[in-house]
Design a protein around this motif. Structure first.
Motif, mmCIF file in Angstrom:
data_model
loop_
_atom_site.group_PDB
_atom_site.id
_atom_site.type_symbol
_atom_site.label_atom_id
_atom_site.label_comp_id
_atom_site.label_asym_id
_atom_site.label_seq_id
_atom_site.Cartn_x
_atom_site.Cartn_y
_atom_site.Cartn_z
ATOM 1 N N ARG A 1 -2.638 12.214 -7.103
ATOM 2 C CA ARG A 1 -3.777 12.416 -6.237
ATOM 3 C C ARG A 1 -4.370 11.249 -5.699
ATOM 4 N NH1 ARG A 1 -9.765 14.468 -8.065
ATOM 5 N NH2 ARG A 1 -10.233 12.013 -8.069
ATOM 6 N N LEU A 2 -4.602 10.137 -6.357
ATOM 7 C CA LEU A 2 -4.810 9.049 -5.654
ATOM 8 C C LEU A 2 -3.985 8.540 -4.639
ATOM 9 C CD1 LEU A 2 -6.232 6.962 -8.853
ATOM 10 C CD2 LEU A 2 -7.583 7.865 -6.915
ATOM 11 N N LEU A 3 -2.557 8.493 -4.982
ATOM 12 C CA LEU A 3 -1.585 8.058 -3.984
ATOM 13 C C LEU A 3 -1.590 8.951 -2.615
ATOM 14 C CD1 LEU A 3 1.649 7.620 -6.167
ATOM 15 C CD2 LEU A 3 0.553 5.791 -4.896
ATOM 16 N N ARG A 4 -1.830 10.302 -2.874
ATOM 17 C CA ARG A 4 -2.082 11.152 -1.704
ATOM 18 C C ARG A 4 -3.326 10.823 -0.777
ATOM 19 N NH1 ARG A 4 -1.924 17.811 -1.877
ATOM 20 N NH2 ARG A 4 -2.325 18.189 0.223
ATOM 21 N N GLU A 5 -4.190 10.410 -1.594
ATOM 22 C CA GLU A 5 -5.500 10.172 -1.073
ATOM 23 C C GLU A 5 -5.262 8.821 -0.064
ATOM 24 O OE1 GLU A 5 -8.687 10.639 -3.866
ATOM 25 O OE2 GLU A 5 -8.855 12.761 -3.498
ATOM 26 N N GLU A 6 -4.694 7.917 -0.686
ATOM 27 C CA GLU A 6 -4.416 6.513 -0.159
ATOM 28 C C GLU A 6 -3.454 6.762 0.961
ATOM 29 O OE1 GLU A 6 -4.732 4.247 -4.428
ATOM 30 O OE2 GLU A 6 -2.990 4.171 -3.401
ATOM 31 N N LEU A 7 -2.701 7.542 0.932
ATOM 32 C CA LEU A 7 -1.801 8.015 2.060
ATOM 33 C C LEU A 7 -2.643 8.626 3.175
ATOM 34 C CD1 LEU A 7 0.819 8.566 3.820
ATOM 35 C CD2 LEU A 7 1.210 10.609 2.261
ATOM 36 N N GLU A 8 -3.291 9.788 2.933
ATOM 37 C CA GLU A 8 -4.259 10.287 3.893
ATOM 38 C C GLU A 8 -5.048 9.356 4.559
ATOM 39 O OE1 GLU A 8 -6.210 13.250 1.492
ATOM 40 O OE2 GLU A 8 -4.429 14.383 1.694
ATOM 41 N N LEU A 9 -5.841 8.174 3.826
ATOM 42 C CA LEU A 9 -6.583 7.301 4.415
ATOM 43 C C LEU A 9 -5.800 6.421 5.359
ATOM 44 C CD1 LEU A 9 -9.378 5.493 4.433
ATOM 45 C CD2 LEU A 9 -8.235 4.159 2.762
ATOM 46 N N CYS A 10 -4.612 6.031 5.009
ATOM 47 C CA CYS A 10 -3.634 5.194 6.303
ATOM 48 C C CYS A 10 -3.409 6.249 7.317
ATOM 49 C CB CYS A 10 -2.374 4.950 5.509
ATOM 50 S SG CYS A 10 -2.609 3.580 3.912
ATOM 51 N N MET A 11 -3.227 7.651 7.006
ATOM 52 C CA MET A 11 -2.840 8.139 8.327
ATOM 53 C C MET A 11 -4.298 8.452 9.265
ATOM 54 S SD MET A 11 -0.575 11.287 6.322
ATOM 55 C CE MET A 11 -0.611 12.331 7.899
ATOM 56 N N ALA A 12 -5.460 8.655 8.326
ATOM 57 C CA ALA A 12 -6.688 8.872 9.158
ATOM 58 C C ALA A 12 -6.897 7.647 10.146
ATOM 59 C CB ALA A 12 -7.728 9.025 8.487
ATOM 60 N N ALA A 13 -6.625 6.231 9.659
ATOM 61 C CA ALA A 13 -6.992 5.080 9.993
ATOM 62 C C ALA A 13 -5.971 4.942 11.460
ATOM 63 C CB ALA A 13 -6.848 3.757 9.166
ATOM 64 N N THR A 14 -4.785 5.273 11.247
ATOM 65 C CA THR A 14 -3.789 4.832 12.245
ATOM 66 C C THR A 14 -3.666 6.301 13.027
ATOM 67 O OG1 THR A 14 -1.964 5.898 10.780
ATOM 68 C CG2 THR A 14 -2.555 3.529 10.746
ATOM 69 N N LEU B 1 13.009 7.181 -0.007
ATOM 70 C CA LEU B 1 12.738 5.961 -0.501
ATOM 71 C C LEU B 1 12.191 5.567 -1.930
ATOM 72 C CD1 LEU B 1 10.806 3.064 -0.855
ATOM 73 C CD2 LEU B 1 13.257 2.977 0.054
ATOM 74 N N ASP B 2 13.019 4.992 -2.953
ATOM 75 C CA ASP B 2 12.767 4.879 -4.145
ATOM 76 C C ASP B 2 12.568 3.359 -4.576
ATOM 77 O OD1 ASP B 2 12.735 5.539 -7.331
ATOM 78 O OD2 ASP B 2 14.185 4.311 -7.130
ATOM 79 N N GLY B 3 11.503 2.695 -5.169
ATOM 80 C CA GLY B 3 11.494 1.274 -5.225
ATOM 81 C C GLY B 3 10.482 0.714 -4.850
ATOM 82 N N GLY B 4 9.483 0.222 -5.651
ATOM 83 C CA GLY B 4 8.219 -0.550 -5.371
ATOM 84 C C GLY B 4 7.050 0.263 -4.734
ATOM 85 N N VAL B 5 7.184 1.295 -4.736
ATOM 86 C CA VAL B 5 5.831 2.362 -4.294
ATOM 87 C C VAL B 5 4.907 2.305 -5.191
ATOM 88 C CG1 VAL B 5 5.018 4.512 -3.437
ATOM 89 C CG2 VAL B 5 7.370 3.802 -2.835
ATOM 90 N N ARG B 6 3.826 1.630 -4.857
ATOM 91 C CA ARG B 6 2.585 1.351 -5.810
ATOM 92 C C ARG B 6 1.248 2.067 -5.098
ATOM 93 N NH1 ARG B 6 6.438 0.283 -8.401
ATOM 94 N NH2 ARG B 6 6.575 -0.989 -10.251
ATOM 95 N N SER B 7 1.421 2.547 -3.846
ATOM 96 C CA SER B 7 0.215 2.993 -3.336
ATOM 97 C C SER B 7 0.319 3.944 -2.168
ATOM 98 C CB SER B 7 -0.624 1.875 -2.747
ATOM 99 O OG SER B 7 -0.079 1.045 -1.492
ATOM 100 N N GLY B 8 -0.461 4.640 -1.698
ATOM 101 C CA GLY B 8 -0.411 5.491 -0.634
ATOM 102 C C GLY B 8 0.128 4.862 0.702
ATOM 103 N N ALA B 9 -0.425 3.494 0.764
ATOM 104 C CA ALA B 9 -0.122 2.648 1.784
ATOM 105 C C ALA B 9 1.465 2.401 1.781
ATOM 106 C CB ALA B 9 -0.971 1.361 1.882
ATOM 107 N N GLY B 10 1.892 2.079 0.766
ATOM 108 C CA GLY B 10 3.503 1.824 0.538
ATOM 109 C C GLY B 10 4.202 3.201 0.986
ATOM 110 N N ALA B 11 3.659 4.422 0.562
ATOM 111 C CA ALA B 11 4.457 5.541 1.154
ATOM 112 C C ALA B 11 4.300 5.904 2.597
ATOM 113 C CB ALA B 11 3.679 6.749 0.633
#
Length: 367
Positions: A335-348, A291-301
């Motif tokens: 790195r920030l995007l990756r950590e934001e993604l990891e935070l979402c994974m941990a919470a869910t 997916l390409d378009g609008g990703v600005r955060s790990g939550a978006g990923a």
């Protein structure tokens, strides 16, 4: 490369906020603009805002990680750098700095045909997983030479962009007075013979739009030809319709990138995220899909993966980070995007990317 990061960066998206201090206003208008009135550009961002995440209680996260296999290649995480042309607009060392940042952050970078640095220079600084984005050239010999150069430089896939033959101008950039700098060049195309004039002036009553759309037009037969020329896997970028997804696979694509070219093709095209589920349904579970378009955060990923993507590509945000802090900024942003993604994974409660699914998405409604 800056010795330190600038103050005020608390999330990946902060690089977009700081870009105005690093890029002159007309150039930033070009980089940040889409086409027309930027409706598709806005829709890309808004599509993510309509979705939330559903946390889970007391998850067992032992052994959690973000690794994935894509096109037979092992990636440390699903955040890739999209192909972005003419990065010298943002930094004097252009894609070389981007490649250094990607390598430091274990990210796969897609180098554009229209890069300011040659694909060989980029490859020398990129990590082991690097892709080359290909535009078909008017002469097949030039297209084939680009492919051979990419193979020799160790690129591991070709991203074939098919949605950019016709683009509506960015009114934002036009109104800001942006003009391409006289010395800006596509380094990869410098040694090829000049392209002959496209066509004579339109005849009275002829449409310059239709002439532009048919001139040197790429066809599905060209994709067949390309697939027969290389052993590198082909990803077709620019898919928004399920039927086109099937056609691309029928004509040699090994994977797809759901993309509206960052809102830069035709204003009013749907948001990439909004059509992602229908594309996934059309191609089935086994097809590599980005997916390409609008990703600005790990939550978006996370949201994109939940709706059917295997990975995401980040475009404008990499240019913002490049302009603000060079290679260090690009690496830090990833790195920030990756950590934001990891935070979402941990919470869910998701230990792996395979655990992310649509049931963890909440759809907000206007009340």
């Amino acid at each position: 490369m800056p010795a330190r990061l600038p103050d005020g960066i608390h999330c990946a998206a902060d690089y977009s906020r700081l870009a105005a201090g690093a890029i002159d206003a007309p150039t930033l208008a070009y980089i940040d603009g889409g086409s027309g009135e930027d409706r598709t550009l806005a829709a890309n961002r808004a599509a993510f805002g309509r979705l939330g995440l559903v946390p889970r209680l007391l998850p067992d996260l032992r052994g959690a990680q973000t690794r994935l296999s894509l096109l037979g290649q092992e990636l440390a995480h699903p955040i890739l750098l999209a192909p972005v042309a003419y990065q010298a607009l943002a930094h004097p060392r252009a894609e070389i700095e981007t490649a250094r940042g990607a390598a430091a952050a274990e990210a796969c970078m897609a180098c554009s045909t229209l890069s300011s640095a040659s694909l060989e220079e980029v490859a020398a600084h990129a990590g082991p997983q690097r892709w080359f984005q290909l535009y078909f050239q008017p002469q097949r010999a030039a297209t084939l030479d680009l492919v051979r150069r990419a193979e020799a430089a160790g690129y591991t896939a070709l991203v074939v962009t098919l949605d950019a033959a016709i683009q509506a101008p960015s009114l934002r950039a036009l109104r800001a007075g942006f003009r391409m700098p006289a010395g800006l060049r596509a380094a990869n195309l410098a040694d090829y013979p000049p392209t002959p004039p496209k066509s004579p002036a339109p005849l009275p009553g002829a449409s310059r739009i239709f002439q532009a759309a048919t001139r040197d037009a790429t066809t599905w037969a060209d994709l067949d030809w390309l697939a027969a020329q290389t052993s590198l896997p082909l990803l077709v970028k620019g898919v928004l319709h399920p039927e086109d997804a099937g056609l691309a696979l029928d004509h040699g694509a090994a994977g797809l990138v759901v993309s509206n070219h960052g809102g830069r093709t035709i204003d009013g095209a749907p948001a990439s995220l909004s059509v992602l589920p229908s594309i996934r349904q059309a191609v089935g579970p086994g097809c590599p899909l980005l997916l390409d378009g609008g990703v600005r955060s790990g939550a978006g990923a996370f949201k994109a993966i939940a709706l059917g993507a295997d990975a995401v590509m980040v475009g404008r945000l990499q240019v913002h980070a490049l302009a603000v802090a060079g290679a260090l900024g690009v690496a830090h942003m990833i790195r920030l995007l990756r950590e934001e993604l990891e935070l979402c994974m941990a919470a869910t409660g998701c230990r792996t990317l395979a655990d992310i699914h649509d049931g963890l998405i909440h759809r907000f409604h206007d009340y």
